[in-house]
Design a protein around this motif. Structure first.
Motif, short mmCIF file in Angstrom:
data_model
loop_
_atom_site.label_atom_id
_atom_site.label_comp_id
_atom_site.label_asym_id
_atom_site.label_seq_id
_atom_site.Cartn_x
_atom_site.Cartn_y
_atom_site.Cartn_z
N LEU A 46 0.83 -1.20 -0.26
CA LEU A 46 0.09 -0.31 -0.06
C LEU A 46 0.95 1.50 0.04
N ASP A 47 2.18 1.42 0.38
CA ASP A 47 2.58 2.67 0.66
C ASP A 47 3.38 2.73 0.08
N TYR A 48 3.93 1.36 -1.67
CA TYR A 48 4.49 1.26 -2.31
C TYR A 48 3.54 2.16 -3.86
N LEU A 49 2.04 1.48 -3.46
CA LEU A 49 1.52 1.77 -4.55
C LEU A 49 0.48 3.28 -4.48
N ARG A 50 0.90 4.09 -3.08
CA ARG A 50 0.64 5.21 -2.57
C ARG A 50 1.17 6.72 -2.76
N ARG A 51 2.62 6.07 -2.85
CA ARG A 51 3.92 6.88 -2.64
C ARG A 51 4.08 7.34 -1.89
N GLU A 52 4.19 6.35 -0.91
CA GLU A 52 4.41 6.99 1.06
C GLU A 52 5.89 5.90 1.25
N GLY A 53 5.73 6.71 2.68
CA GLY A 53 6.71 6.20 3.40
C GLY A 53 7.95 6.16 3.25
N LYS A 86 -9.31 -1.45 -4.56
CA LYS A 86 -10.12 -0.58 -5.21
C LYS A 86 -11.79 -0.06 -4.85
N GLN A 87 -10.47 0.23 -3.56
CA GLN A 87 -11.68 1.60 -3.34
C GLN A 87 -11.12 3.11 -3.34
N ASP A 88 -9.67 3.17 -3.76
CA ASP A 88 -9.06 4.14 -4.28
C ASP A 88 -9.68 5.14 -5.57
N PRO A 89 -9.92 6.10 -6.05
CA PRO A 89 -9.92 6.36 -7.14
C PRO A 89 -8.52 6.73 -8.43
N ALA A 90 -7.73 6.71 -7.22
CA ALA A 90 -6.58 6.74 -8.10
C ALA A 90 -5.80 5.62 -8.22
N LEU A 91 -5.94 4.35 -7.70
CA LEU A 91 -5.75 2.79 -7.58
C LEU A 91 -6.01 1.79 -8.33
N ARG A 92 -7.52 1.67 -8.48
CA ARG A 92 -8.24 1.12 -8.85
C ARG A 92 -8.48 0.32 -10.27
N LYS A 93 -7.51 1.90 -11.11
CA LYS A 93 -7.79 0.89 -12.51
C LYS A 93 -6.56 -0.61 -12.76
N ILE A 94 -4.93 -0.05 -11.46
CA ILE A 94 -4.53 -0.96 -11.82
C ILE A 94 -4.70 -2.24 -11.59
N PRO A 95 -4.77 -3.25 -12.99
CA PRO A 95 -5.19 -4.27 -12.30
C PRO A 95 -4.81 -5.37 -11.47
N ILE A 96 -5.25 -6.47 -10.44
CA ILE A 96 -5.25 -7.37 -9.37
C ILE A 96 -4.91 -8.95 -10.06
N VAL A 97 -4.45 -9.33 -9.68
CA VAL A 97 -3.69 -10.71 -10.33
C VAL A 97 -3.96 -11.39 -8.87
N ILE A 98 -5.24 -12.15 -8.01
CA ILE A 98 -4.08 -13.11 -7.26
C ILE A 98 -3.91 -14.09 -7.05
N LEU A 99 -2.48 -14.23 -6.78
CA LEU A 99 -1.51 -15.63 -7.29
C LEU A 99 -1.58 -16.35 -5.63
N THR A 100 -2.28 -17.38 -5.85
CA THR A 100 -1.93 -17.90 -3.95
C THR A 100 -2.01 -19.06 -4.16
N THR A 101 -2.12 -20.08 -3.06
CA THR A 101 -2.70 -21.52 -2.88
C THR A 101 -4.14 -22.11 -2.68
N SER A 102 -4.26 -20.47 -1.78
CA SER A 102 -5.72 -21.08 -2.53
C SER A 102 -6.62 -21.50 -2.67
N GLU A 113 -15.57 -10.75 -6.22
CA GLU A 113 -16.70 -8.90 -5.63
C GLU A 113 -15.80 -8.11 -5.00
N LEU A 114 -14.50 -8.86 -4.34
CA LEU A 114 -13.34 -6.73 -4.13
C LEU A 114 -13.30 -6.31 -5.69
N GLY A 115 -12.67 -6.61 -6.32
CA GLY A 115 -12.15 -6.87 -8.00
C GLY A 115 -11.37 -6.86 -8.35
N ALA A 116 -10.53 -8.32 -7.79
CA ALA A 116 -9.67 -9.15 -8.88
C ALA A 116 -10.30 -8.70 -9.89
N SER A 117 -8.93 -8.74 -10.95
CA SER A 117 -9.23 -9.00 -11.91
C SER A 117 -8.97 -10.35 -12.74
#
Length: 149
Positions: A46-53, A86-102, A113-117
């Motif tokens: 989140l810090d990286y995406l928001r350019r914080e910290g 996905k709730q942040d207007p500055a970030l929501r258009k970035i595609p997010i691919v879930i890559l997980t063991t589940s 439902e949360l907006g994963a691509s």
């Protein structure tokens, strides 16, 4: 071949060092030459995406064109990162691919439902991971048109 600076950046959010290293090896094997940024925690991502910290020093750098996000992380987990992005207007258009063991249907449903691509279960062997990465490369960097970020 070293990462090409003119190619879109990928953000890999993965807390497990072994999984990160396997991912990087699979990127090389699949000739996915995009620059990859690694965040080990949800908070760091989140810090990286928001350019914080620690990432505030270069606010003009482009955001990643694609996020590969693990779900199971301590602290802020992948679902929380997904929901916040996905709730942040500055970030929501970035595609997010879930890559997980589940493969839990509840995780799959909730992520979409949360907006994963896309939701991809991590393959159990390295050849499977190379195949998955090859398909990610073909689709996201060969077929899909990505938004400017």
């Amino acid at each position: 071949m070293p990462p090409q600076p003119d190619l879109p950046t990928i953000l890999l959010v993965e807390d497990n060092v072994d999984d990160y290293e396997a991912a990087v090896r699979s990127f090389k094997a699949a000739h996915l030459d995009n620059p990859v940024r690694w965040c080990k925690t949800g908070a760091d991502a989140l810090d990286y995406l928001r350019r914080e910290g620690p990432y505030a020093v270069d606010p003009g750098s482009p955001r990643p064109a694609l996020v590969l996000l693990d779900l199971n992380m301590p602290g802020i987990d992948g679902k929380q990162v997904l929901a916040i992005v996905k709730q942040d207007p500055a970030l929501r258009k970035i595609p997010i691919v879930i890559l997980t063991t589940s493969s839990d249907e509840r995780d799959v449903t909730q992520c979409y439902e949360l907006g994963a691509s896309t939701y991809i279960q991590k393959p159990v062997d390295f050849d499977g991971l190379i195949g998955a990465v090859s398909r990610i490369k073909e689709y996201w960097f060969g077929v899909a048109l990505l938004p400017g970020v």
